[in-house]
Design a protein around this motif. Structure first.
Motif, PDB file in Angstrom:
ATOM      1  N   GLU A   6       0.833  -1.209   0.000  1.00  0.00           N
ATOM      2  CA  GLU A   6       0.000   0.000   0.000  1.00  0.00           C
ATOM      3  C   GLU A   6       0.864   1.254   0.000  1.00  0.00           C
ATOM      4  O   GLU A   6       2.001   1.241   0.493  1.00  0.00           O
ATOM      5  CB  GLU A   6      -0.902   0.049   1.231  1.00  0.00           C
ATOM      6  CG  GLU A   6      -1.861  -1.106   1.378  1.00  0.00           C
ATOM      7  CD  GLU A   6      -1.317  -2.183   2.297  1.00  0.00           C
ATOM      8  OE1 GLU A   6      -2.116  -2.954   2.870  1.00  0.00           O
ATOM      9  OE2 GLU A   6      -0.077  -2.262   2.443  1.00  0.00           O
ATOM     10  N   CYS A  22      -2.636   0.172  -3.905  1.00  0.00           N
ATOM     11  CA  CYS A  22      -2.178  -1.132  -3.430  1.00  0.00           C
ATOM     12  C   CYS A  22      -1.668  -1.896  -4.649  1.00  0.00           C
ATOM     13  O   CYS A  22      -2.455  -2.274  -5.519  1.00  0.00           O
ATOM     14  CB  CYS A  22      -3.313  -1.888  -2.755  1.00  0.00           C
ATOM     15  SG  CYS A  22      -2.929  -3.600  -2.344  1.00  0.00           S
ATOM     16  N   TRP A  36     -10.360  -3.391   0.891  1.00  0.00           N
ATOM     17  CA  TRP A  36      -9.701  -2.480   1.815  1.00  0.00           C
ATOM     18  C   TRP A  36     -10.324  -2.693   3.196  1.00  0.00           C
ATOM     19  O   TRP A  36     -11.549  -2.797   3.327  1.00  0.00           O
ATOM     20  CB  TRP A  36      -9.904  -1.033   1.402  1.00  0.00           C
ATOM     21  CG  TRP A  36      -9.123  -0.610   0.206  1.00  0.00           C
ATOM     22  CD1 TRP A  36      -9.596  -0.480  -1.079  1.00  0.00           C
ATOM     23  CD2 TRP A  36      -7.740  -0.239   0.158  1.00  0.00           C
ATOM     24  NE1 TRP A  36      -8.583  -0.067  -1.909  1.00  0.00           N
ATOM     25  CE2 TRP A  36      -7.438   0.092  -1.176  1.00  0.00           C
ATOM     26  CE3 TRP A  36      -6.728  -0.158   1.117  1.00  0.00           C
ATOM     27  CZ2 TRP A  36      -6.163   0.498  -1.580  1.00  0.00           C
ATOM     28  CZ3 TRP A  36      -5.469   0.247   0.725  1.00  0.00           C
ATOM     29  CH2 TRP A  36      -5.191   0.565  -0.613  1.00  0.00           C
ATOM     30  N   ARG A  38      -9.533  -1.348   7.502  1.00  0.00           N
ATOM     31  CA  ARG A  38      -8.793  -0.362   8.292  1.00  0.00           C
ATOM     32  C   ARG A  38      -8.838  -0.723   9.761  1.00  0.00           C
ATOM     33  O   ARG A  38      -9.718  -1.463  10.210  1.00  0.00           O
ATOM     34  CB  ARG A  38      -9.339   1.043   8.060  1.00  0.00           C
ATOM     35  CG  ARG A  38     -10.753   1.268   8.556  1.00  0.00           C
ATOM     36  CD  ARG A  38     -11.248   2.656   8.130  1.00  0.00           C
ATOM     37  NE  ARG A  38     -12.595   2.929   8.630  1.00  0.00           N
ATOM     38  CZ  ARG A  38     -13.289   4.012   8.323  1.00  0.00           C
ATOM     39  NH1 ARG A  38     -12.748   4.952   7.511  1.00  0.00           N
ATOM     40  NH2 ARG A  38     -14.498   4.202   8.813  1.00  0.00           N
ATOM     41  N   TYR A  94      -4.724   1.674   6.957  1.00  0.00           N
ATOM     42  CA  TYR A  94      -5.520   1.069   5.887  1.00  0.00           C
ATOM     43  C   TYR A  94      -4.721  -0.063   5.245  1.00  0.00           C
ATOM     44  O   TYR A  94      -3.559   0.120   4.873  1.00  0.00           O
ATOM     45  CB  TYR A  94      -5.891   2.115   4.846  1.00  0.00           C
ATOM     46  CG  TYR A  94      -6.996   3.028   5.308  1.00  0.00           C
ATOM     47  CD1 TYR A  94      -6.764   3.988   6.280  1.00  0.00           C
ATOM     48  CD2 TYR A  94      -8.284   2.922   4.789  1.00  0.00           C
ATOM     49  CE1 TYR A  94      -7.778   4.815   6.742  1.00  0.00           C
ATOM     50  CE2 TYR A  94      -9.307   3.750   5.231  1.00  0.00           C
ATOM     51  CZ  TYR A  94      -9.049   4.687   6.213  1.00  0.00           C
ATOM     52  OH  TYR A  94     -10.061   5.504   6.655  1.00  0.00           O
ATOM     53  N   TYR A  95      -5.378  -1.211   5.134  1.00  0.00           N
ATOM     54  CA  TYR A  95      -4.760  -2.401   4.554  1.00  0.00           C
ATOM     55  C   TYR A  95      -5.560  -2.855   3.334  1.00  0.00           C
ATOM     56  O   TYR A  95      -6.779  -2.777   3.322  1.00  0.00           O
ATOM     57  CB  TYR A  95      -4.760  -3.556   5.548  1.00  0.00           C
ATOM     58  CG  TYR A  95      -4.037  -3.310   6.841  1.00  0.00           C
ATOM     59  CD1 TYR A  95      -4.711  -2.774   7.941  1.00  0.00           C
ATOM     60  CD2 TYR A  95      -2.685  -3.632   6.987  1.00  0.00           C
ATOM     61  CE1 TYR A  95      -4.063  -2.556   9.143  1.00  0.00           C
ATOM     62  CE2 TYR A  95      -2.032  -3.412   8.187  1.00  0.00           C
ATOM     63  CZ  TYR A  95      -2.724  -2.883   9.261  1.00  0.00           C
ATOM     64  OH  TYR A  95      -2.071  -2.671  10.448  1.00  0.00           O
ATOM     65  N   CYS A  96      -4.860  -3.388   2.351  1.00  0.00           N
ATOM     66  CA  CYS A  96      -5.555  -4.103   1.288  1.00  0.00           C
ATOM     67  C   CYS A  96      -5.311  -5.596   1.492  1.00  0.00           C
ATOM     68  O   CYS A  96      -4.286  -5.998   2.043  1.00  0.00           O
ATOM     69  CB  CYS A  96      -5.099  -3.663  -0.094  1.00  0.00           C
ATOM     70  SG  CYS A  96      -3.361  -3.927  -0.468  1.00  0.00           S
ATOM     71  N   PHE A  97      -6.293  -6.392   1.095  1.00  0.00           N
ATOM     72  CA  PHE A  97      -6.075  -7.827   1.092  1.00  0.00           C
ATOM     73  C   PHE A  97      -6.801  -8.472  -0.065  1.00  0.00           C
ATOM     74  O   PHE A  97      -7.843  -7.996  -0.520  1.00  0.00           O
ATOM     75  CB  PHE A  97      -6.413  -8.469   2.432  1.00  0.00           C
ATOM     76  CG  PHE A  97      -7.875  -8.745   2.668  1.00  0.00           C
ATOM     77  CD1 PHE A  97      -8.669  -7.836   3.344  1.00  0.00           C
ATOM     78  CD2 PHE A  97      -8.442  -9.942   2.251  1.00  0.00           C
ATOM     79  CE1 PHE A  97      -9.998  -8.100   3.592  1.00  0.00           C
ATOM     80  CE2 PHE A  97      -9.777 -10.199   2.488  1.00  0.00           C
ATOM     81  CZ  PHE A  97     -10.551  -9.280   3.160  1.00  0.00           C
ATOM     82  N   TRP A 102      -2.027 -10.026   2.513  1.00  0.00           N
ATOM     83  CA  TRP A 102      -2.279  -8.737   3.144  1.00  0.00           C
ATOM     84  C   TRP A 102      -1.092  -7.820   2.903  1.00  0.00           C
ATOM     85  O   TRP A 102       0.047  -8.262   2.901  1.00  0.00           O
ATOM     86  CB  TRP A 102      -2.447  -8.902   4.652  1.00  0.00           C
ATOM     87  CG  TRP A 102      -3.739  -9.523   5.059  1.00  0.00           C
ATOM     88  CD1 TRP A 102      -4.090 -10.829   4.961  1.00  0.00           C
ATOM     89  CD2 TRP A 102      -4.860  -8.852   5.640  1.00  0.00           C
ATOM     90  NE1 TRP A 102      -5.354 -11.015   5.442  1.00  0.00           N
ATOM     91  CE2 TRP A 102      -5.850  -9.825   5.868  1.00  0.00           C
ATOM     92  CE3 TRP A 102      -5.105  -7.524   5.991  1.00  0.00           C
ATOM     93  CZ2 TRP A 102      -7.087  -9.499   6.432  1.00  0.00           C
ATOM     94  CZ3 TRP A 102      -6.331  -7.215   6.551  1.00  0.00           C
ATOM     95  CH2 TRP A 102      -7.311  -8.189   6.767  1.00  0.00           C
ATOM     96  N   GLY A 103      -1.380  -6.515   2.762  1.00  0.00           N
ATOM     97  CA  GLY A 103      -0.300  -5.555   2.714  1.00  0.00           C
ATOM     98  C   GLY A 103       0.159  -5.171   4.108  1.00  0.00           C
ATOM     99  O   GLY A 103      -0.388  -5.636   5.116  1.00  0.00           O
ATOM    100  N   GLN A 104       1.159  -4.300   4.165  1.00  0.00           N
ATOM    101  CA  GLN A 104       1.723  -3.887   5.443  1.00  0.00           C
ATOM    102  C   GLN A 104       0.966  -2.714   6.051  1.00  0.00           C
ATOM    103  O   GLN A 104       1.169  -2.382   7.222  1.00  0.00           O
ATOM    104  CB  GLN A 104       3.202  -3.510   5.259  1.00  0.00           C
ATOM    105  CG  GLN A 104       3.461  -2.095   4.761  1.00  0.00           C
ATOM    106  CD  GLN A 104       3.064  -1.857   3.316  1.00  0.00           C
ATOM    107  OE1 GLN A 104       2.763  -2.799   2.568  1.00  0.00           O
ATOM    108  NE2 GLN A 104       3.041  -0.599   2.903  1.00  0.00           N
ATOM    109  N   GLY A 105       0.119  -2.087   5.261  1.00  0.00           N
ATOM    110  CA  GLY A 105      -0.700  -0.987   5.751  1.00  0.00           C
ATOM    111  C   GLY A 105      -0.097   0.375   5.465  1.00  0.00           C
ATOM    112  O   GLY A 105       1.121   0.521   5.334  1.00  0.00           O
TER     113      GLY A 105
END
Length: 112
Positions: A6, A22, A36, A38, A94-97, A102-105
């Motif tokens: 992200e 992302c 997304w 959060r 905020y994270y995407c998955f 998963w992202g790191q935020g």
């Protein structure tokens, strides 16, 4: 190995806008829905939005509906979240998955 990264977070005043990105790699992200979520300080994860693999169907939580827009560019393997009319209560990581990844935020802070 799949990866989501992200970017785009930051500090913004109430009423302002930000666009999160992302970037997906290592898996065929275009065949999966993407989300997304959060996490506000001291709170649990909150789902924010989802988009189907083709980008034609979107879903939003009631807390962001009408203010946030999710989109994706499958040619660039990238997911976006356009956030308008931001409120202090939108402050969160905020994270995407997608799929199992998963992202790191990315931190979003809404404050005057």
């Amino acid at each position: 190995q799949g990866q989501l990264v992200e970017s785009g977070g930051g500090l913004v005043q109430p009423g302002g806008s930000l666009r999160l990105s992302c970037a997906a790699s290592g898996f065929t992200s275009s065949t999966y829905s993407m989300n997304w979520v959060r996490q506000a300080p001291g709170k649990g994860l909150e789902w924010v939005s989802r988009i189907n693999s083709g980008g034609s169907v979107t879903y939003y939580s009631d807390s962001v509906k009408g203010r946030f827009t999710i989109s994706r560019d499958n040619a660039k393997n990238t997911l976006y979240l356009q956030m308008n009319s931001l409120k202090p209560e939108d402050t969160a990581v905020y994270y995407c998955f997608s799929n199992a990844y998963w992202g790191q935020g990315t931190q979003v802070t809404v404050s005057s």
